[in-house]
Design a protein around this motif. Structure first.
Motif, short mmCIF file in Angstrom:
data_model
loop_
_atom_site.label_atom_id
_atom_site.label_comp_id
_atom_site.label_asym_id
_atom_site.label_seq_id
_atom_site.Cartn_x
_atom_site.Cartn_y
_atom_site.Cartn_z
N LYS A 1 0.83 -1.20 0.00
CA LYS A 1 0.00 0.00 0.00
C LYS A 1 0.86 1.25 0.00
O LYS A 1 1.84 1.36 0.75
CB LYS A 1 -0.91 -0.01 1.23
N LEU A 2 0.49 2.22 -0.84
CA LEU A 2 1.23 3.47 -0.93
C LEU A 2 0.87 4.41 0.22
O LEU A 2 -0.25 4.37 0.74
CB LEU A 2 0.92 4.17 -2.25
N THR A 3 1.81 5.24 0.59
CA THR A 3 1.49 6.40 1.42
C THR A 3 1.11 7.54 0.49
O THR A 3 1.34 7.48 -0.73
CB THR A 3 2.69 6.81 2.28
N ILE A 4 0.53 8.61 1.04
CA ILE A 4 0.15 9.74 0.19
C ILE A 4 1.37 10.37 -0.50
O ILE A 4 1.33 10.60 -1.72
CB ILE A 4 -0.65 10.77 1.01
N PRO A 5 2.47 10.63 0.23
CA PRO A 5 3.65 11.18 -0.48
C PRO A 5 4.16 10.26 -1.58
O PRO A 5 4.55 10.71 -2.66
CB PRO A 5 4.68 11.35 0.64
N GLU A 6 4.17 8.95 -1.33
CA GLU A 6 4.63 8.00 -2.35
C GLU A 6 3.73 8.04 -3.58
O GLU A 6 4.20 7.99 -4.71
CB GLU A 6 4.66 6.59 -1.77
N SER A 7 2.42 8.12 -3.35
CA SER A 7 1.49 8.14 -4.48
C SER A 7 1.67 9.40 -5.31
O SER A 7 1.60 9.35 -6.55
CB SER A 7 0.05 8.04 -3.98
N ILE A 8 1.91 10.52 -4.65
CA ILE A 8 2.12 11.77 -5.39
C ILE A 8 3.41 11.70 -6.21
O ILE A 8 3.45 12.13 -7.37
CB ILE A 8 2.15 12.97 -4.41
N THR B 1 -4.32 1.41 -1.99
CA THR B 1 -4.08 -0.03 -1.97
C THR B 1 -4.06 -0.61 -3.37
O THR B 1 -3.25 -1.51 -3.66
CB THR B 1 -5.17 -0.73 -1.14
N TYR B 2 -4.94 -0.09 -4.24
CA TYR B 2 -5.09 -0.69 -5.58
C TYR B 2 -4.46 0.13 -6.70
O TYR B 2 -4.56 -0.24 -7.87
CB TYR B 2 -6.58 -0.88 -5.89
N GLN C 1 -9.98 2.72 -9.00
CA GLN C 1 -11.40 2.99 -8.69
C GLN C 1 -12.14 1.72 -8.26
O GLN C 1 -13.29 1.49 -8.63
CB GLN C 1 -12.09 3.65 -9.88
N ILE C 2 -11.45 0.92 -7.46
CA ILE C 2 -12.08 -0.26 -6.88
C ILE C 2 -12.92 0.17 -5.68
O ILE C 2 -12.50 0.97 -4.86
CB ILE C 2 -11.01 -1.28 -6.41
#
Length: 462
Positions: free
Chosen positions: A298-305, A392-393, A397-398
């Motif tokens: 699962k990504l963190t918010i900073p990682e996802s950005i 997580t995904y 859009q799951i």
């Protein structure tokens, strides 16, 4: 103006014509949901097959049955999970089999679908009663009923087997009693009515818990604010004592379920691995979905950005809002229908409602502000859950479902009508009502007819 004085001074006698229109709306809705119940193919409504399996399993006992391979293979569990919808559905099956011992599975399915239609009709009725508390003007409380009856996903759910219909009924009823408290009605009985309904809803679906917390905080704030005017309370009688006993029993029931889970499992609901072996948990379709579509970690918010995904604000304004509208005024089940251009008109409609609220809301009372706060808080809770799923995904859009907002949709439509009722001049109010009705008619269940051979081809029995 003081809430209690306002409630007493602004009562109106319900016109006979208004009652007749309300009855016509309810009958038309039940007829539409009934047609879906008899004609929609099995397994298109979200999780209908799983709910039907659980209902038949509960029909085998008057209590709470044990988990068996057929149930935990659905990815849901009986032990330590809410049970009320499936327990009631089991009783409906028992009654049907008592009246018709040779009832087929299709007959049982249709009966449960019709039960959902009745639950949803009850939601419409409580939406009207709720709106009548917030809008002290003739005719206007009918508008939220009309909007809800013409919300495509709501009507679709009403014609299928699902626990959302009962959840929506209990939540809307609880909000009705809570708004009565805030509008100065009899405090004790209505407070107990709210508590009973919201506790029952929590025993149907755990996703109601944020709404339970939000409504409790609003009720507590009102009680502290008005404590001097709320005393002394009326004398106790048998009816109030019965309500108190039911409320206490339900509070204890929720504590026995969720409190036990928090103490033992450190979670509101335990994971499969807390109760079953790994091989059993691997049968879950949700486990398979996570293995197939989920990210390795699962990504963190900073990682996802950093990986190019939107931040929470960009996601909210750029994707989430439109997706939720699409899956509210469209259909997402085991088949889907996502409308195209009309979603833009819904976006413009709600943007217009926001601007009108800013312009015409003038010193609204505690009930209106609390309703707005409850809606905003619940929407935020759903958004957080959805954003966690995206982390997580990988933003596929799951699990984004418009129906997850339906516990507060009646209250939301009531505020929409409240806003329109304040607009001046009268000509503009009439124009707004016409636009609202036209939009929801063209975007509502009428599409089952207009698109029967196109978008909905293959959905219905021949």
């Amino acid at each position: 103006m003081d809430t209690i004085r306002q409630a007493k001074s602004e009562k109106y006698k319900l016109p006979v014509a208004e009652r007749l229109i309300l009855a016509a709306l309810l009958l038309a809705f039940v007829a539409c949901a009934g047609l879906l119940a008899f004609n929609l193919k099995q397994g298109i409504v979200p999780d209908e097959n799983a709910h039907f399996i659980f209902a038949k399993h509960y029909a085998g006992t008057l209590g709470i049955p044990p988990d068996v391979p057929q149930t935990y293979a659905q990815g849901w569990y009986i032990a330590h999970y809410p049970f009320l919808y499936h327990w009631l559905s089991g009783r409906v099956i028992n009654l049907t089999q008592l009246l018709q011992p040779a009832a087929s599975d299709w007959t049982l399915l249709v009966v449960l679908r019709l039960t959902s239609a009745l639950y949803s009709a009850g939601t419409l009725l409580f939406t009207y009663l709720l709106s009548k508390e917030l809008i002290r003007k003739k005719w206007w409380p009918l508008l939220p009923v009309f909007l809800l009856a013409n919300t495509l996903m709501f009507t679709f759910l009403a014609g299928g087997v699902n626990y959302d219909s009962l959840t929506n009924l209990l939540c809307t009823a609880g909000l009705f009693f809570l708004m009565r408290v805030f509008c100065g009605r009899e405090f004790l009985s209505n407070s107990l009515g709210w508590l009973i309904c919201i506790c029952l809803a929590c025993l149907v679906k755990f996703a109601v818990l944020p709404l339970a917390l939000l409504t409790f905080l609003a009720w507590l704030g009102f009680t502290i604010w008005k404590r001097k005017k709320l005393l002394p309370q009326p004398k106790w009688n048998l009816g109030r004592a019965a309500l108190l006993a039911a409320a206490l029993l339900l509070v204890l029931g929720n504590l026995a379920l969720y409190g036990y889970n928090l103490v033992v499992f450190r979670e509101v609901l335990p994971d499969c691995e807390d109760m079953f072996q790994a091989a059993q948990c691997a049968l879950s379709p949700y486990h398979e979905r996570l293995e197939e579509l989920g990210l390795p970690e699962k990504l963190t918010i900073p990682e996802s950005i950093r990986q190019g995904y939107p931040d929470p604000l960009e996601y909210l304004t750029g994707q989430w809002f439109k997706d939720m509208l699409t899956k509210t005024y469209g259909i997402l089940g085991h088949r889907s229908y996502f409308p195209g251009h009309i979603i833009t008109f819904y976006q413009l409609f709600y943007l217009g409602m926001l601007l009108l609220a800013v312009r015409f809301w003038r010193k609204p009372g505690f009930a209106i502000w609390s309703a707005l706060g409850i809606i905003a808080g619940f929407v935020l809770a759903v958004f957080i859950v959805n954003f966690e799923s995206e982390l997580t995904y990988g933003f596929k859009q799951i699990s984004l479902q418009g129906r997850y907002l339906f516990p507060v949709i009646g209250l939301f439509y009531a505020l929409t009508a409240y806003t329109q009722s304040l607009v001046k001049p009268k000509f503009l109010r009439v124009v707004l009502v016409v636009i609202s009705c036209a939009l929801f008619i063209f975007g509502g269940p009428l599409k089952f007819l207009t698109l029967a051979d196109k978008a909905f081809a293959g959905w219905f029995l021949p």
